[in-house]
Design an enzyme around this catalytic site. Structure first.
Site, mmCIF file in Angstrom:
data_model
loop_
_atom_site.group_PDB
_atom_site.id
_atom_site.type_symbol
_atom_site.label_atom_id
_atom_site.label_comp_id
_atom_site.label_asym_id
_atom_site.label_seq_id
_atom_site.Cartn_x
_atom_site.Cartn_y
_atom_site.Cartn_z
ATOM 1 C CG LEU A 58 -1.998 -0.998 1.338
ATOM 2 C CD1 LEU A 58 -2.615 -1.020 2.726
ATOM 3 C CD2 LEU A 58 -3.065 -0.686 0.294
ATOM 4 N N GLY A 59 2.033 1.138 0.532
ATOM 5 C CA GLY A 59 2.898 2.305 0.597
ATOM 6 C C GLY A 59 4.110 2.018 1.459
ATOM 7 C CD GLN A 60 9.745 1.899 1.257
ATOM 8 O OE1 GLN A 60 9.539 1.724 0.055
ATOM 9 N NE2 GLN A 60 10.907 1.695 1.815
ATOM 10 N N GLY A 61 6.717 3.950 4.436
ATOM 11 C CA GLY A 61 7.040 5.098 5.283
ATOM 12 C C GLY A 61 8.519 5.112 5.586
ATOM 13 N N GLY A 112 9.346 1.442 7.252
ATOM 14 C CA GLY A 112 8.923 0.138 6.781
ATOM 15 C C GLY A 112 7.850 0.235 5.716
ATOM 16 C CB VAL A 168 1.872 -0.045 4.835
ATOM 17 C CG1 VAL A 168 0.474 -0.424 5.309
ATOM 18 C CG2 VAL A 168 2.568 0.828 5.876
ATOM 19 C CG ASP A 199 5.521 12.449 12.322
ATOM 20 O OD1 ASP A 199 5.951 13.492 11.788
ATOM 21 O OD2 ASP A 199 5.693 11.315 11.837
HETATM 22 N N1 LIG Z 1 -4.274 1.574 7.962
HETATM 23 C C1 LIG Z 1 -3.932 1.847 6.710
HETATM 24 N N2 LIG Z 1 -4.799 1.650 5.699
HETATM 25 C C2 LIG Z 1 -4.461 1.950 4.416
HETATM 26 N N3 LIG Z 1 -3.276 2.459 4.048
HETATM 27 C C3 LIG Z 1 -2.369 2.674 5.017
HETATM 28 C C4 LIG Z 1 -2.640 2.377 6.384
HETATM 29 N N4 LIG Z 1 -1.545 2.710 7.118
HETATM 30 C C5 LIG Z 1 -0.647 3.188 6.247
HETATM 31 N N5 LIG Z 1 -1.126 3.169 4.991
HETATM 32 C C6 LIG Z 1 -0.432 3.651 3.798
HETATM 33 O O1 LIG Z 1 0.904 3.189 3.834
HETATM 34 C C7 LIG Z 1 1.807 4.236 3.536
HETATM 35 C C8 LIG Z 1 2.956 4.245 4.502
HETATM 36 O O2 LIG Z 1 2.493 4.535 5.812
HETATM 37 P P1 LIG Z 1 3.456 4.685 7.065
HETATM 38 O O3 LIG Z 1 2.595 5.017 8.226
HETATM 39 O O4 LIG Z 1 4.376 3.554 7.159
HETATM 40 O O5 LIG Z 1 4.425 5.835 6.705
HETATM 41 P P2 LIG Z 1 4.192 7.326 6.521
HETATM 42 O O6 LIG Z 1 3.422 7.874 7.672
HETATM 43 O O7 LIG Z 1 3.635 7.477 5.142
HETATM 44 O O8 LIG Z 1 5.688 7.884 6.510
HETATM 45 P P3 LIG Z 1 6.630 8.276 7.705
HETATM 46 O O9 LIG Z 1 7.030 7.007 8.352
HETATM 47 O O10 LIG Z 1 7.754 8.970 7.022
HETATM 48 O O11 LIG Z 1 5.819 9.162 8.590
HETATM 49 C C9 LIG Z 1 0.997 5.511 3.523
HETATM 50 O O12 LIG Z 1 1.028 6.019 2.220
HETATM 51 C C10 LIG Z 1 -0.393 5.172 3.891
HETATM 52 O O13 LIG Z 1 -1.287 5.764 2.986
#
Ligand SMILES: Nc1ncnc2c1ncn2[C@@H]1O[C@H](COP(=O)(O)OP(=O)(O)OP(=O)(O)O)[C@@H](O)[C@H]1O
Length: 424
Positions: A94-97, A100, A102, A222
């Site tokens: 779905l994405g990457q933060g 890690g 997701v 954050d």
């Molecule tokens: N519960 C969820 N349902 C759907 N998509 C999600 C969910 N949690 C995270 N994502 C998607 O996964 C991606 C990464 O999320 P993650 O929380 O790991 O990092 P982030 O907040 O985008 O980045 P950072 O760690 O730099 O703050 C995001 O684009 C988000 O849209």
């Protein structure tokens, strides 16, 4: 997460400010118990929340939220989550933060056990697999389990379970089918309707107000558009408690900690001193309001010199009624009244006040935003309707069944940048 400007986690800034009785980046001392079986983990967590729990009475409703007496999280094995994600298939990402990736996964709606998408009783969940090599990844995982395991509110994303096995650290959340506010504001071709922007701002404000209203306040640290996730109804839920901290104890006004967060959103007093106030969250909320008004990102190094920081660039315009009109997102012209825009400018300006003492409490912000929503009765809604229709037309492709290839690429590219702070 990511705005265009996050710094890869390996190049995070490092500050050695002391902590206020807490270890850096986390507030929970008894980690061995947290990462063990469910029973012991709840003991670890309860001890840290005892100040809040005793006075707020555990399990009692506060501002339509709950401080749970003990977390109700499912403990997964790594194999469970491998099964739920079909072995972390790249297509289900779905994405990457910063810490890690997701993935979309499937679990049984009743038991939350991993399930087969075709079983009929399954529901989609989001599974975050943290970078286990990273010390900060572990701290973020622990913070998520501790905070989200204890707090429950309609505007906080639900943590369903977790896994810690060998080096593997994972978190299982409710799936948010409409992605993040950031996606809607900045990554789509159609302008995102004003009504939905306000609705989402109100929901996110309620989530923060709940955290700040606990007897022992929680500072989220954050707050940004990419951490506001949206359910199918565009109700906002704050996600990502990796950097959250318990607020100051006793009569203290702030906690002192390493500078971590995301460029463009971090409050000036925090950036300058490492002093973190509840009102530092209010500043970040104001930055999101400015993004909502203007359709511009909080920090963008691609903008001309002097315009990289949205607050520095457009913040000064908020005090003039005439100039507010000029800075509003052109794509939503006709969807808001002049009064709504000027009131929005006023509350945004108050939130980004340089002195934290002059910023409003989130409870007041919620009230102001609710009034702005009521103010905003415009006669011509055709542009809003059009935008909503196109949003729902494209959403199944975009969210329900994973991101399109292009969007996925974009998610990956933006994952690292913009973050402040560095691993120890
Ligand atoms: N519960 C969820 N349902 C759907 N998509 C999600 C969910 N949690 C995270 N994502 C998607 O996964 C991606 C990464 O999320 P993650 O929380 O790991 O990092 P982030 O907040 O985008 O980045 P950072 O760690 O730099 O703050 C995001 O684009 C988000 O849209």
């Amino acid at each position: 997460m990511g705005s265009c400007c996050s710094i890869p986690s390996k190049t995070r800034l490092h500050s050695h400010a002391t902590t206020n009785g807490h270890s850096n980046g986390t507030d929970f001392s008894s980690m061995t118990s947290t990462t063990g079986a469910t029973t012991s983990s709840s003991i670890g967590r309860r001890s840290q929340f005892s100040g809040a729990a005793s006075e707020c009475s555990a399990g009692k409703i506060s501002d339509s939220g709950l401080l749970l007496e003990s977390p109700n999280l499912k403990v997964y094995t790594f194999l469970d989550l491998k099964t739920a994600t079909k072995n972390f298939k790249p297509e289900s990402m779905l994405g990457q933060g910063g810490f890690g990736k997701v993935y979309r996964g499937w679990v049984d709606a009743k038991t939350l056990a991993p399930s087969n998408p075709k079983s009929g009783s399954g529901m989609i969940v989001a599974i975050k697999r943290l970078n286990s090599e990273s010390v900060q990844g572990f701290a973020e995982w622990r913070s998520e389990v501790n905070f989200l395991g204890m707090l429950s509110h309609p505007n906080l994303v639900k943590l369903l379970g977790y896994c810690r096995e060998d080096k593997e650290l994972l978190l299982v959340y409710e799936f948010m089918p409409r992605g993040s506010l950031e996606n809607h504001l900045f990554r789509r071709n159609e302008p995102f309707p004003w009504d939905l922007r306000i609705k989402i701002a109100i929901g996110a404000a309620r989530g923060l107000a709940f955290l700040h209203g606990l007897q022992r306040e929680v500072i989220y640290r954050d707050f940004k558009a990419s951490n506001i996730l949206l359910d199918s109804n565009y109700d906002a839920k704050i996600s990502d408690f990796g950097l959250a901290k318990l607020g100051p104890a006793d009569e203290k006004s702030h906690v002192t900690t390493r500078i971590m967060g995301t460029y463009g959103y971090a409050a000036p007093e925090y950036m300058a001193t490492g002093h973190l106030y509840v009102k530092s969250d209010v500043y970040a909320f104001g930055v999101v309001l400015l993004e909502v008004m203007t359709g511009q990102k909080a920090h963008n190094t691609k903008r001309p010199r002097g315009q990289e920081s949205l607050v520095d660039w457009l913040g000064p315009e908020l005090s003039s009624k005439h100039r507010v009109k000029q800075i509003m997102d052109k794509g939503i012209k006709g969807q808001y009244t002049t009064k709504a825009a000027t009131e929005m400018a006023r509350i945004t300006l108050a939130c980004i006040e340089p002195d934290p003492k002059n910023r409003p409490h989130m409870k007041e912000v919620v009230e102001v935003l609710e009034n702005i929503r009521k103010l905003n009765v415009v006669t011509d809604r055709s542009s809003t309707k059009q935008a909503v229709a196109s949003t729902s037309r494209s959403s199944p492709l975009h969210y329900q069944y994973g991101y399109r290839a292009g969007a996925l690429g974009a998610e990956r590219r933006r994952a690292a940048p913009g973050r402040l702070g560095v691993e120890k």
